[in-house]
Design a protein around this motif. Structure first.
Motif: not given
Ligand code: G3P
Length: 221
Positions: A26-32, A83-85, A134-136, A165-170, A185-187
């Motif tokens: 999984t990618t997102n604009p920040t990772l790219l 496609v991520k929406i 993680g963002r929660l 499940a995304a935004s995994i911190r640990h 889980a996308t880690v």
């Protein structure tokens, strides 16, 4: 539960593939934004490396009509593009449109922060739904609990849309998400490395080698 790598870094993707544990990216604009070079060559390379396993690429558009057009262009880059929406009314319209056409485009509805958002995304036709854990946590909520609630509701309502499940911190996030029954889980690569390591494992290897060296020196088969 499957593991995806949450990264746009080719070296991290290649390395994690040698472990045999990831089934998607999984990618997102920040990772790219952290990677050198143009967008299209990079994502084409990632899709090629992943050889058919799903690679999520996120739209930047904010209206349904523009999202649909961008999604079509992203999907045309490679057959394994998802496609991520981003969640929202415009996102739901775009997902529904991309789902109801002859040439369907699989969508991963991202930035999901509630059970209701997850229900709507599933009903609109999402191929995947990505609640952010993680963002929660970052705002003092229990992010893993959201995944537990979504999986419970989906199981009770027989909604079979896979949850990423995304935004995994640990690693503890991964454990709770697995126990909750999330499909994926996308880690980040850093978390993947933490999952593999344990101080007692390292210490145990050191002790085995030290005991062997004392009795057998450098002897090996
Ligand atoms: O890629 C989506 C999600 O994993 C982002 O994570 O750490 O930016 O909240 P993060």
């Amino acid at each position: 539960m499957q593991l995806f790598l949450d990264s746009a870094n080719v070296d991290e993707i290649k390395e994690s593939l040698t472990w045999g544990v990831i089934s998607g990216v999984t990618t997102n604009p920040t990772l790219l934004s952290r990677e050198e070079g143009s967008f299209e060559p990079l994502v084409r390379k990632i899709c090629s490396i992943m050889a058919g396993d799903p690679v999520s690429l996120e739209v930047l558009a904010t209206t349904a009509e523009a999202m649909v057009g961008e999604a079509e262009r992203l999907a045309a880059l490679a057959p394994n593009v998802v496609v991520k929406i981003p969640m929202g009314v415009e996102g739901l319209k775009a997902v529904h449109c991309l789902r109801c056409r002859e040439h369907k485009v699989p969508c991963n509805v991202t930035l999901v922060f509630s059970v209701n958002q997850a229900i709507l995304a599933a009903r609109a036709g999402a191929a995947y739904i990505s609640p952010f854990v993680g963002r929660l946590d970052d705002i003092g909520w229990d992010g893993a609990a959201l995944v537990e609630e979504i999986t419970t509701v989906f199981r009770r309502q027989q909604i079979d849309t896979p949850i990423i499940a995304a935004s995994i911190r640990h690693p503890q996030h991964v454990q709770r998400i697995a126990a909750a029954g999330a499909h994926i889980a996308t880690v980040p690569f850093s978390v993947l490395k933490q999952m593999a390591a344990h101080p007692l494992t390292s210490r145990g290897i050191e002790l085995f080698l030290a005991d062997w060296a004392r009795s057998h020196g450098e002897e090996r088969l």
